[in-house]
Design an enzyme around this catalytic site. Structure first.
Site, PDB file in Angstrom:
ATOM      1  N   VAL A   5       0.836  -1.204   0.000  1.00  0.00           N
ATOM      2  CA  VAL A   5       0.000   0.000   0.000  1.00  0.00           C
ATOM      3  C   VAL A   5       0.869   1.252   0.000  1.00  0.00           C
ATOM      4  O   VAL A   5       0.596   2.217  -0.714  1.00  0.00           O
ATOM      5  CB  VAL A   5      -0.933   0.004   1.235  1.00  0.00           C
ATOM      6  N   GLU A   6       1.914   1.229   0.805  1.00  0.00           N
ATOM      7  CA  GLU A   6       2.765   2.402   0.966  1.00  0.00           C
ATOM      8  C   GLU A   6       3.586   2.718  -0.273  1.00  0.00           C
ATOM      9  O   GLU A   6       3.653   3.865  -0.713  1.00  0.00           O
ATOM     10  CB  GLU A   6       3.712   2.187   2.162  1.00  0.00           C
TER      11      GLU A   6
END
Length: 528
Positions: free
Chosen positions: A145-146
């Site tokens: 996600v990051e």
């Protein structure tokens, strides 16, 4: 003890196809990025009420401890091990925000193909560290996600690394950042810092992992204030009920959507690339600076692959002092042996130089006995233009130019190479045994033996005797045929290159090589 409500494993909600990749963008691309802010404005968070726990959502609180050895072994593959370590049970959560993110991920057919290829170097290590701490293995998906597991990812708010630490939070968790090294991009150091931070947030929010994960994105103060505001109004204070920044409203759903896909990939039309549940790298401590190109050569892997394991070093050389280098585990013995045998004069040291008014590249190179091309290559300069205050890295050894780099020194050597009748050589500024031996087509060992040298140190003006093995004339070279070498057990590109006094890149250039050499494989060696 958390209260779990029995719900259908999968929602029967009609799914609406979501176009575009906006939902796939990690925190690093959002202009409103507030990632990992250490916010001193966090209010104390009272214990949640029974009403807030009894809403049919998972607010897991220390569900189980570290997984047993038997549980870990039976997982078999890395994806299987991750599934087995899920604690948040994301498939039991029926929420349209998760549905939207899951459809966005699954509609991008190559997402897992691209990101898994990057993550295969790091994912096993992250899973191991989470397992040791007994933390939910959903958190191993957070770097997807990051940053898409890209250690070089840099957001608009200057968040860096697979865990996307902003500079200030990185410093809070002892991630050093200077002109040599950025700990936020260090795979092992940043992972330990991220898990420390997540553990701290989990305790702060009374074991509620969803609030902890949200706070990892926008800061503990941001989430704490939203919780306090809802409680003041008599409203539920779980993650799904909070009024949070837009990015944070989508952040937890992204993680849970990925978890749902990985839990049942076939249900969502996704094929997960095979990832083995085994370590990819091992750490080797080095006590002095080492050129990363040379380090890759010692490990017998492409420089690009070596840097992907060691992205924290900002120059082409490791930082001064003792540091760990990550090496593919199947190249560990090769690297350790080659490093131990590396001659003293092939180690590299650098110093910083601040450009002053009136300086130019030629003057700086002359004053420090360094080639202009070396300065340009080391500092990645496109031209000779400098600005006052600019910091240059100055190699203190001529070996800062590896055999892989075409330099002024190499050109000069080719023009001034002695004829076959030469019997002596006068040492010039910047010379070293390796380069002199290479100029004359002989080995360093024979040069040292001929001149009774106990150390590789040379003095400018010193006269060396050259053994009668000088390089052939240009006419002879043009008619010389390359040799064919059959790989023996235990051979590596590094050992073959040293044996025949040839650059590894030249071997790669003339041979179609895979990742490993095989005994019996034939290599074409152009020695001229």
């Amino acid at each position: 003890m958390p209260f779990f409500v029995s719900t259908p494993r999968f929602s029967s909600r009609a799914l609406l196809l979501i176009a575009g990749l906006a939902f796939l963008a990690g925190c690093q691309t959002s202009p409103s990025q507030q990632a990992h802010r250490s916010d001193s404005g966090a209010e104390s968070i009272p214990t949640q009420t029974t009403y807030e726990r009894n809403r049919g959502i998972i607010l897991l609180k220390n569900a189980k401890g570290p997984r047993s050895e038997i549980e870990t072994i039976t997982a078999r593959t890395l994806w299987g091990r991750i599934r087995q370590g899920f604690m948040l049970d994301p498939t039991a959560i029926d929420n349209p925000r998760i549905d939207r993110q899951r459809l966005a991920y699954s509609s991008e057919s190559r997402y897992f193909e691209m990101t898994s290829k990057r993550s295969e170097r790091y994912l096993h290590y992250v899973v191991e560290q989470l397992d040791e701490r007994g933390m939910p293995l959903e958190l191993a998906l957070l770097p997807f996600v990051e940053s898409g597991y890209n250690p070089m990812a840099l957001s608009r708010s200057q968040a860096a690394g697979i865990w996307q630490f902003i500079p200030s939070t990185g410093k809070v968790f002892d991630l050093r950042q200077d002109s040599w090294y950025d700990g936020r991009r260090d795979i092992t150091a940043s992972t330990q810092a991220a898990l420390d931070y997540l553990s701290k947030l989990n305790e702060m929010f009374d074991g509620d992992w969803l609030l902890a994960i949200a706070a990892y994105n926008c800061g503990e103060g941001c989430v704490g204030r939203a919780v306090a505001a809802n409680r003041a109004k008599g409203l539920p204070a779980d993650y799904w009920s909070l009024d949070l920044p837009h990015e944070t409203m989508n952040y937890v759903p992204k993680l849970l959507a990925l978890s749902q896909i990985i839990e049942r990939p076939e249900l969502h039309g996704t094929v997960l690339p095979e990832l083995a549940d085994s370590p990819y790298f091992a750490a080797v401590t080095i006590e002095r600076q080492l050129d990363l190109h040379k380090a890759a050569e010692l490990a017998d892997i492409p420089t690009e692959d070596f840097i992907k394991l060691n992205p924290a070093f900002k120059q082409r050389v490791t930082a001064p002092g003792a540091y760990q280098l990550l090496v593919p585990i199947d190249r560990l013995e090769q690297f350790s042996t080659a490093l131990a045998e590396l001659p003293e004069d092939e180690h590299v040291k650098y110093q910083r130089y601040n450009v002053r008014a009136g300086d130019n590249l030629s003057q700086i190179a002359s004053r420090h006995n360094v080639k202009v091309s070396a300065l340009r290559e080391v500092n990645q300069l496109d031209s000779n233009l400098l600005r006052v205050g600019q910091v240059l890295m100055l190699p203190l050894s001529a070996n800062s130019l590896s055999a892989q780099v075409v330099s002024d020194q190499a050109v000069s050597a080719s023009r001034s190479a002695p004829s076959a009748t030469a019997t002596s050589y006068r040492v010039r500024p910047g010379d070293n045994l390796w380069e002199i031996a290479r100029k004359h087509g002989i080995s360093v060992a024979s040069l040292k033996q001929q001149n009774l040298l106990d150390t590789p140190a040379l003095q400018v003006g010193q006269t060396l005797k050259i053994p009668g093995q000088a390089r052939s004339s240009q006419a002879e070279q043009s008619t010389r045929k390359p040799i064919v070498y059959k790989v023996k057990p235990g051979d590596s590109l590094f050992s073959i290159a040293r044996q025949f006094n040839i650059a590894i890149d030249r071997i790669r250039e003339h041979n179609d090589l895979g990742r490993h050499l095989q005994p019996g494989q034939e290599l074409t060696l152009n020695l001229y």
